[in-house]
Design a protein around this motif. Sequence first.
Motif, mmCIF file in Angstrom:
data_model
loop_
_atom_site.group_PDB
_atom_site.id
_atom_site.type_symbol
_atom_site.label_atom_id
_atom_site.label_comp_id
_atom_site.label_asym_id
_atom_site.label_seq_id
_atom_site.Cartn_x
_atom_site.Cartn_y
_atom_site.Cartn_z
ATOM 1 N N MET A 33 0.826 -1.202 0.000
ATOM 2 C CA MET A 33 0.000 0.000 0.000
ATOM 3 C C MET A 33 0.868 1.263 0.000
ATOM 4 O O MET A 33 1.942 1.300 0.580
ATOM 5 C CB MET A 33 -0.894 0.003 1.242
ATOM 6 C CG MET A 33 -1.671 -1.292 1.486
ATOM 7 S SD MET A 33 -3.034 -1.534 0.353
ATOM 8 C CE MET A 33 -4.189 -0.284 0.959
ATOM 9 N N GLY A 34 0.373 2.317 -0.642
ATOM 10 C CA GLY A 34 0.980 3.637 -0.531
ATOM 11 C C GLY A 34 2.365 3.768 -1.123
ATOM 12 O O GLY A 34 3.243 4.394 -0.518
ATOM 13 N N THR A 35 2.583 3.211 -2.321
ATOM 14 C CA THR A 35 3.938 3.146 -2.874
ATOM 15 C C THR A 35 4.431 4.459 -3.468
ATOM 16 O O THR A 35 5.530 4.516 -4.011
ATOM 17 C CB THR A 35 4.003 2.071 -3.971
ATOM 18 O OG1 THR A 35 3.044 2.371 -4.992
ATOM 19 C CG2 THR A 35 3.722 0.691 -3.386
ATOM 20 N N GLY A 36 3.645 5.512 -3.376
ATOM 21 C CA GLY A 36 4.056 6.791 -3.949
ATOM 22 C C GLY A 36 4.971 7.615 -3.063
ATOM 23 O O GLY A 36 5.568 8.595 -3.520
ATOM 24 N N ARG A 37 5.133 7.225 -1.798
ATOM 25 C CA ARG A 37 5.926 8.064 -0.902
ATOM 26 C C ARG A 37 6.369 7.263 0.326
ATOM 27 O O ARG A 37 5.834 6.200 0.629
ATOM 28 C CB ARG A 37 5.107 9.273 -0.443
ATOM 29 C CG ARG A 37 3.859 8.892 0.315
ATOM 30 C CD ARG A 37 2.924 10.073 0.529
ATOM 31 N NE ARG A 37 1.743 9.690 1.298
ATOM 32 C CZ ARG A 37 0.694 9.062 0.798
ATOM 33 N NH1 ARG A 37 0.662 8.745 -0.495
ATOM 34 N NH2 ARG A 37 -0.336 8.752 1.548
ATOM 35 N N GLY A 38 7.363 7.826 1.034
ATOM 36 C CA GLY A 38 7.785 7.282 2.322
ATOM 37 C C GLY A 38 8.352 5.875 2.254
ATOM 38 O O GLY A 38 8.918 5.448 1.251
ATOM 39 N N SER A 39 8.176 5.139 3.342
ATOM 40 C CA SER A 39 8.726 3.789 3.463
ATOM 41 C C SER A 39 8.220 2.841 2.379
ATOM 42 O O SER A 39 9.010 2.079 1.813
ATOM 43 C CB SER A 39 8.410 3.219 4.849
ATOM 44 O OG SER A 39 9.014 3.986 5.867
ATOM 45 N N PRO A 40 6.915 2.837 2.049
ATOM 46 C CA PRO A 40 6.465 1.946 0.986
ATOM 47 C C PRO A 40 7.144 2.241 -0.355
ATOM 48 O O PRO A 40 7.407 1.332 -1.139
ATOM 49 C CB PRO A 40 4.956 2.200 0.905
ATOM 50 C CG PRO A 40 4.590 2.719 2.261
ATOM 51 C CD PRO A 40 5.766 3.529 2.691
ATOM 52 N N ALA A 41 7.429 3.523 -0.629
ATOM 53 C CA ALA A 41 8.119 3.877 -1.877
ATOM 54 C C ALA A 41 9.517 3.279 -1.898
ATOM 55 O O ALA A 41 9.982 2.775 -2.927
ATOM 56 C CB ALA A 41 8.176 5.391 -2.038
ATOM 57 N N ARG A 42 10.204 3.312 -0.769
ATOM 58 C CA ARG A 42 11.546 2.708 -0.687
ATOM 59 C C ARG A 42 11.480 1.202 -0.892
ATOM 60 O O ARG A 42 12.312 0.614 -1.599
ATOM 61 C CB ARG A 42 12.194 3.045 0.652
ATOM 62 C CG ARG A 42 12.597 4.495 0.826
ATOM 63 C CD ARG A 42 13.452 4.725 2.060
ATOM 64 N NE ARG A 42 13.787 6.126 2.208
ATOM 65 C CZ ARG A 42 14.801 6.730 1.589
ATOM 66 N NH1 ARG A 42 15.582 6.015 0.785
ATOM 67 N NH2 ARG A 42 15.058 7.997 1.769
ATOM 68 N N LEU A 43 10.503 0.568 -0.279
ATOM 69 C CA LEU A 43 10.376 -0.875 -0.452
ATOM 70 C C LEU A 43 10.011 -1.214 -1.899
ATOM 71 O O LEU A 43 10.515 -2.197 -2.459
ATOM 72 C CB LEU A 43 9.319 -1.426 0.502
ATOM 73 C CG LEU A 43 9.121 -2.954 0.467
ATOM 74 C CD1 LEU A 43 10.446 -3.684 0.641
ATOM 75 C CD2 LEU A 43 8.135 -3.387 1.550
#
Length: 216
Positions: free
Chosen positions: A126-136
Amino acid sequence: MTSGTTRKLATKRARIEDDLVADYLTAALKPGDRTLQIGASDLGTVFLQRGAFHEVIAPIAAIDALQTQCERRNIKFDRLRSQSNAASNSQLDAALIGTDLGFPTMAGNWRLIASRLKLGGVLILMGTGRGSPARLADALISDEGWSLQEMIAGDVAVFRKTSVYDEAETRTRLSAAGDPRRAPRGLKPGLIAGAMRTLFGWRAGNRTQHLARRSR
């Protein structure tokens, strides 16, 4: 038809994006699947509604809230397991990682999922556009053991596991993605996301053909 039924719940989810993810899960899951959820999310109700043996790693308050949502929607939760009573070595058919985690915690959870998820199993990030999910997402995109299968509602990515877990490869990708000196690219809606799907879908197809040839 099952997707339409999911959308007609008396209590709507807070975000329409979650309804779209619920539609995907309803179509992708089948009774008896073994699944894992990292973090708080009432999307766990969909796993249970589909008859999955669903494990949740989250604060106890989040697990209690999930049970409350199940009761409101008349969903049985006898197959719900917390980290303390789950069969932690069982293989998984699908896993979901939420957005409310720091990158070190998220990276540790990815390693857990990577080692337990079956070949061909899916990870919903979820939420891959920013923050930790983007890094993952950056780590997963660069790892040939995973392929980007689908984007849902702009910033929810579905990755499929395409090769056996490689501890060294995973550590390398996590280290690069977690470098605080670089900003995460992540996966965003629009033209870039479409290009990424095309590129990595092509890569996954070629990798699948290569593995098929090796198995002959």
